[in-house]
Design an enzyme around this catalytic site. Structure first.
Site, short mmCIF file in Angstrom:
data_model
loop_
_atom_site.label_atom_id
_atom_site.label_comp_id
_atom_site.label_asym_id
_atom_site.label_seq_id
_atom_site.Cartn_x
_atom_site.Cartn_y
_atom_site.Cartn_z
N ILE A 102 240.62 80.52 46.23
CA ILE A 102 239.20 80.20 46.27
C ILE A 102 238.66 80.02 44.85
O ILE A 102 239.18 80.61 43.91
CB ILE A 102 238.41 81.29 47.05
CG1 ILE A 102 236.94 80.90 47.23
CG2 ILE A 102 238.59 82.65 46.42
CD1 ILE A 102 236.16 81.81 48.20
N CYS A 103 237.62 79.19 44.74
CA CYS A 103 236.87 78.99 43.50
C CYS A 103 237.72 78.26 42.46
O CYS A 103 238.11 77.12 42.67
CB CYS A 103 236.36 80.35 43.01
SG CYS A 103 235.12 80.28 41.71
N ALA A 104 238.03 78.90 41.35
CA ALA A 104 238.85 78.28 40.31
C ALA A 104 240.34 78.44 40.59
O ALA A 104 241.17 77.72 40.04
CB ALA A 104 238.52 78.89 38.95
N GLY A 149 239.06 77.51 49.14
CA GLY A 149 237.63 77.76 49.31
C GLY A 149 236.88 77.34 48.07
O GLY A 149 237.42 77.37 46.96
#
Length: 181
Positions: A102-104, A149
């Site tokens: 998720i994210c980075a 995500g």
């Protein structure tokens, strides 16, 4: 029962890691927290310290079914620089086991060519790091056994999708209702 390992690196995004762990445990999924460092203490991006249950070298990843990579900076960068993490991710992909980032953190998967030809999402600005991916703007994307995500505000969507993949739609709905979502 499926076993999940959440990999924690200094600079991890606390909401993404702890929120995902919490939701998976509400679903009664076996989760272990794993520090990628030589010590169990890990400090998040917002200076929240946690104590992981294991350090990377203690884990028999052949006994793990799902890997979760929280984002955050420099947490995702630290995951990306850990040779053991990269080796285990390649092994999981080769064995067709679930990998969630998720994210980075999807940048780690991109750098290993694990997203080649797959749909994926990430925190805005990290799209160039998702080498070979078909970038979408969706909150959560599952393509095969790769789940990505978008970011911290979508941790419920991300973790509930994981619950559904691991324990089924009925468990997801039960947990979701308990969370008043």
């Amino acid at each position: 029962m499926k076993k999940v390992s959440v990999l924690l690196a200094n600079g991890f995004e606390e909401i993404e890691a702890l929120g995902t762990i919490d939701i998976l445990r509400r679903a009664e999924i076996q989760v272990q927290t794993v520090s990628i460092h030589s010590h169990r203490e890990v400090t998040g991006a917002h200076q929240i310290q946690v104590t992981a249950e294991k350090v990377f070298e203690e884990v028999d990843f052949s006994q793990v079914d799902v890997l979760v990579l929280p984002g955050g900076m420099p947490g995702a960068k630290n995951l990306n620089e850990h040779e053991g993490v990269k080796r285990v991710l390649k092994d999981f992909a080769a064995q067709d086991k679930y990998i969630a980032a998720i994210c980075a953190a999807p940048m780690v998967l991109g750098g290993l060519n694990l997203l080649d030809g797959k749909k994926a999402t990430c925190y805005p600005g990290f799209e160039p790091e998702l080498i070979g991916a078909k970038i979408t703007d969706k909150p959560v994307v599952t393509d095969g056994k790769i789940i990505t995500g978008k970011g911290p505000g979508l941790v419920f969507d991300f973790a509930l999708d994981l619950v559904e993949k691991i324990a089924g739609i009925a468990t997801r709905q039960e947990v979701q209702e308990g969370l008043l979502l």
